[in-house]
Design an enzyme around this catalytic site. Sequence first.
Site, PDB file in Angstrom:
ATOM      1  CD  GLU A 249      64.343  65.044  29.075  1.00  9.06           C
ATOM      2  OE1 GLU A 249      65.413  65.099  28.415  1.00  9.06           O
ATOM      3  OE2 GLU A 249      64.143  65.744  30.087  1.00  9.06           O
ATOM      4  NE  ARG A 287      57.520  69.957  37.661  1.00 11.34           N
ATOM      5  CZ  ARG A 287      56.718  70.436  38.617  1.00 11.34           C
ATOM      6  NH1 ARG A 287      55.699  71.209  38.289  1.00 11.34           N
ATOM      7  NH2 ARG A 287      56.918  70.142  39.884  1.00 11.34           N
ATOM      8  CG  HIS A 291      65.256  76.552  36.517  1.00 12.99           C
ATOM      9  ND1 HIS A 291      65.056  76.180  37.822  1.00 12.99           N
ATOM     10  CD2 HIS A 291      65.482  75.391  35.839  1.00 12.99           C
ATOM     11  CE1 HIS A 291      65.166  74.871  37.939  1.00 12.99           C
ATOM     12  NE2 HIS A 291      65.422  74.374  36.753  1.00 12.99           N
TER      13      HIS A 291
END
Length: 382
Positions: A249, A287, A291
């Site tokens: 991350e 995940r 998008h």
Amino acid sequence: MEAIAQEIQKLHANTDEAGRGKINHDLSVLLASFDTDWEKILKLAAGPLRLALVKVGVDQGIFHALNERSHTLPELIEKTGVAPYLLERILRGQASFGMIKEEGAKGFAANRFTTLLAGPNTSGAVTYIFDILRPIASAIPGFLSERNNPAITSTHDTVFQRAFNTELGGFEWMTGHPEHYGNLFQFLALRPNCEWVDAFPIEAEIGSFTNDPHVEKVLLVDVGGGTGAQSVAFRKKLPHVKGRVIVQEIAETLIHVGAKAPAGIEFMEYDCFTPQPIRGAKFYYLRYVMHLWQDERCVEALKVIITAMGPESRLIIDEAVIPDRDVPWQAACQSILMTAALAGAERTLTEWHNLLDAAGLKILNIFPYDLNMQSVIIAVPK
């Protein structure tokens, strides 16, 4: 009517998730068919007020207070400090929308919705909806009206810039407003626990990958994995399978992990457009990442992963695969907001095949696992 309601409740309780979804949809259509034209307009007008009343209930501690015990109006006036005539109207409004329930002439109590609104993550979720999603939705009509060509092709030229009067992209802006990151994570934490690890034969996919007792291989690289919720689900599913599990991350997100890092999970600061340092892992897992971007940006990130994949590696994309028509409202709303805020998109099956093909990947299988078309996509390099 009571007998009909009991029969519907019985059907709802004794069916699977798909059956419950169909019952909910059919009932919504039936109820909407009873509305007059004026009632439909009034419900549109009530939409913004409904959200405002939820925010007031969270901010003023009304839901928390009622979730602990029933209160009279004078008790709530004393607790909140809101003017009596105003608070009484607010409480009546909240009761009319089913957020709380009335007891007697001047009493109020909790119901199931109250308990949800008093929950540990709801305050941040409601604040995120009110402070971020609401302005974006409100800015969409003006954005379209002002532009000759409303196509959204850049993260710096979206509805987000209009909504927040900024030239920064959504995530750049959020970096300067870290409180919204925390609210976003609380919002996402409320999603149902439909586990991707139960959606496909994961142990069969692992096979003999970890059989060498002298080498501790990397089982899962959770790219853009937030605070590690999906990696924790992976560990719980496979406690007996050895191997490293790594969450990657950006620094702004890792701040929210801190000392609360789950046992057995490693955290690594990483930007997914830079060379992937973990090579030859079994699963590279994404995940709700693809998008966020348009195809060109996705292809760039996917090609980085491909360079790190070994012969036994698998790419797992955990996102919606939406149908060409009759899209569930949840997926439709998410798709609109992703495009408006970040120039991203939810994709159809054809669009997923085209995207992965452009990146040099082929789809081996797709496993849908919830009513919002959330699916596990398994792919390998061509």
